[in-house]
Design an enzyme around this catalytic site. Structure first.
Site, PDB file in Angstrom:
ATOM      1  N   ASP A 220     -42.437  39.643 -18.289  1.00 31.24           N
ATOM      2  CA  ASP A 220     -41.884  40.823 -18.577  1.00 31.24           C
ATOM      3  C   ASP A 220     -41.002  41.352 -17.445  1.00 31.24           C
ATOM      4  O   ASP A 220     -41.737  41.352 -16.305  1.00 31.24           O
ATOM      5  CB  ASP A 220     -42.770  41.786 -19.154  1.00 31.24           C
ATOM      6  N   ILE A 221     -39.890  41.733 -17.586  1.00 32.52           N
ATOM      7  CA  ILE A 221     -38.964  42.025 -16.379  1.00 32.52           C
ATOM      8  C   ILE A 221     -39.675  43.292 -16.005  1.00 32.52           C
ATOM      9  O   ILE A 221     -39.400  43.710 -14.529  1.00 32.52           O
ATOM     10  CB  ILE A 221     -37.599  41.908 -16.654  1.00 32.52           C
TER      11      ILE A 221
ATOM     12  N   ASN B 277     -44.231  44.669 -31.251  1.00 34.85           N
ATOM     13  CA  ASN B 277     -43.603  45.828 -31.908  1.00 34.85           C
ATOM     14  C   ASN B 277     -42.525  45.081 -32.885  1.00 34.85           C
ATOM     15  O   ASN B 277     -41.767  44.418 -32.530  1.00 34.85           O
ATOM     16  CB  ASN B 277     -42.804  46.619 -30.893  1.00 34.85           C
TER      17      ASN B 277
ATOM     18  N   GLU C  75     -37.450  46.887 -28.977  1.00 32.97           N
ATOM     19  CA  GLU C  75     -36.199  47.200 -28.242  1.00 32.97           C
ATOM     20  C   GLU C  75     -35.611  45.680 -28.406  1.00 32.97           C
ATOM     21  O   GLU C  75     -34.293  45.710 -28.592  1.00 32.97           O
ATOM     22  CB  GLU C  75     -36.442  46.906 -26.923  1.00 32.97           C
ATOM     23  N   VAL C  76     -36.252  44.763 -28.396  1.00 30.46           N
ATOM     24  CA  VAL C  76     -35.298  43.544 -28.417  1.00 30.46           C
ATOM     25  C   VAL C  76     -35.591  42.827 -29.819  1.00 30.46           C
ATOM     26  O   VAL C  76     -37.030  42.484 -30.439  1.00 30.46           O
ATOM     27  CB  VAL C  76     -35.756  42.714 -27.504  1.00 30.46           C
TER      28      VAL C  76
ATOM     29  N   HIS D  53     -41.462  38.828 -30.467  1.00 29.53           N
ATOM     30  CA  HIS D  53     -42.081  38.540 -29.266  1.00 29.53           C
ATOM     31  C   HIS D  53     -43.429  39.272 -29.040  1.00 29.53           C
ATOM     32  O   HIS D  53     -43.689  40.208 -29.702  1.00 29.53           O
ATOM     33  CB  HIS D  53     -41.307  38.884 -27.795  1.00 29.53           C
TER      34      HIS D  53
ATOM     35  N   HIS E  65     -46.495  40.671 -26.460  1.00 28.64           N
ATOM     36  CA  HIS E  65     -46.665  41.174 -25.129  1.00 28.64           C
ATOM     37  C   HIS E  65     -48.242  40.777 -25.063  1.00 28.64           C
ATOM     38  O   HIS E  65     -49.091  40.982 -25.788  1.00 28.64           O
ATOM     39  CB  HIS E  65     -46.716  42.732 -24.957  1.00 28.64           C
TER      40      HIS E  65
HETATM   41  P1  5GP Z   1     -40.091  45.589 -27.022  1.00 25.53           P
HETATM   42  O1  5GP Z   1     -40.298  47.091 -26.937  1.00 25.53           O
HETATM   43  O2  5GP Z   1     -39.071  45.195 -27.688  1.00 25.53           O
HETATM   44  O3  5GP Z   1     -41.453  45.235 -27.727  1.00 25.53           O
HETATM   45  O4  5GP Z   1     -40.298  44.915 -25.827  1.00 25.53           O
HETATM   46  C1  5GP Z   1     -39.326  44.510 -25.130  1.00 25.53           C
HETATM   47  C2  5GP Z   1     -39.718  44.089 -23.890  1.00 25.53           C
HETATM   48  O5  5GP Z   1     -38.578  43.015 -23.206  1.00 25.53           O
HETATM   49  C3  5GP Z   1     -39.836  45.130 -22.650  1.00 25.53           C
HETATM   50  O6  5GP Z   1     -41.389  45.173 -22.018  1.00 25.53           O
HETATM   51  C4  5GP Z   1     -38.801  44.980 -21.843  1.00 25.53           C
HETATM   52  O7  5GP Z   1     -39.401  45.070 -20.405  1.00 25.53           O
HETATM   53  C5  5GP Z   1     -38.597  43.321 -21.833  1.00 25.53           C
HETATM   54  N1  5GP Z   1     -37.393  43.033 -21.537  1.00 25.53           N
HETATM   55  C6  5GP Z   1     -36.052  43.387 -21.737  1.00 25.53           C
HETATM   56  N2  5GP Z   1     -35.175  42.804 -21.113  1.00 25.53           N
HETATM   57  C7  5GP Z   1     -35.599  41.880 -20.475  1.00 25.53           C
HETATM   58  C8  5GP Z   1     -35.188  40.884 -19.757  1.00 25.53           C
HETATM   59  O8  5GP Z   1     -33.795  40.430 -19.756  1.00 25.53           O
HETATM   60  N3  5GP Z   1     -36.136  39.820 -19.261  1.00 25.53           N
HETATM   61  C9  5GP Z   1     -37.409  39.945 -19.490  1.00 25.53           C
HETATM   62  N4  5GP Z   1     -38.078  38.998 -18.644  1.00 25.53           N
HETATM   63  N5  5GP Z   1     -37.801  40.979 -20.102  1.00 25.53           N
HETATM   64  C10 5GP Z   1     -37.132  41.778 -20.709  1.00 25.53           C
END
Ligand code: 5GP
Length: 122
Positions: free
Chosen positions: A35-36, A93, A101-102, A106, A108
Site C-alpha cells: 500500500d502506498i 472495504n 476508495e478504489v 482489494h 488489505h
Molecule cells: P480502500 O479505502 O479502497 O479500502 O483502500 C484503498 C487503498 O489503496 C488505500 O489504503 C490507499 O492507500 C491505497 N492506494 C491508493 N492509491 C494507491 C496507489 O496508487 N498505489 C498503491 N500502492 N496504493 C494505493
C-alpha cells in the site's frame, strides 16, 4: 445487483502497468503489492487481475480458478511477509458505508504490530 466496473480506477492502471507498484507476488490471476500509505509496518493489498468491484461481485462472477488463486495468494503472501505467527488482519472495504476508495476489489493485509480492536465506536 448490477456491478459497473470503472476501467480508469487506480488499480486498473496498476494492472495495465501505467502506474508503478511495489509487487510482493504476482500469479496468473492475482497481484499483491505494498500500500502506498501504509497504516501498519506491514500493509499489503491483494487484488484479482479481473474487473471486479467488490468481494461480492468477485464471488458472483469470477471463475473458480480465479477465486482459488486469489484465496491461496492471500495466504501465501501472509506467509512470505512473516505475519502468520504473531497475527494479522484481513480487511476488504466494499461500497459507501465502508468508504471504499478504489472501486477494484482489494483486501488489505495488515500486521507487524498490535492492531487494536477492529472498529472504533462511531
Ligand atoms: P480502500 O479505502 O479502497 O479500502 O483502500 C484503498 C487503498 O489503496 C488505500 O489504503 C490507499 O492507500 C491505497 N492506494 C491508493 N492509491 C494507491 C496507489 O496508487 N498505489 C498503491 N500502492 N496504493 C494505493
Amino acid at each position: 445487483m448490477a456491478y459497473t466496473y470503472d476501467p480508469q480506477n487506480i488499480f486498473a492502471k496498476i494492472l495495465r502497468g501505467e502506474i508503478p507498484n511495489k509487487t510482493v507476488l504476482e500469479t496468473d490471476h492475482t497481484l499483491a503489492f505494498h500500500d502506498i500509505y501504509p497504516q501498519a509496518p506491514i500493509h499489503v493489498l491483494v487484488i484479482p487481475k479481473g474487473p471486479y468491484v467488490t468481494y461480492d461481485h468477485f464471488c458472483a462472477e469470477a471463475s473458480d480458478a480465479e477465486i482459488v488463486d486469489y484465496a491461496r495468494t492471500v495466504a501465501k503472501v501472509c506467509d512470505m511477509l512473516g505475519v502468520v505467527e504473531d497475527g494479522w488482519r484481513l480487511i476488504s472495504n466494499a461500497g459507501a458505508n465502508a468508504i471504499q476508495e478504489v472501486p477494484h476489489l482489494h483486501v488489505h493485509i495488515l500486521g507487524g504490530r498490535n492492531l487494536g480492536r477492529m472498529l472504533q465506536p462511531a
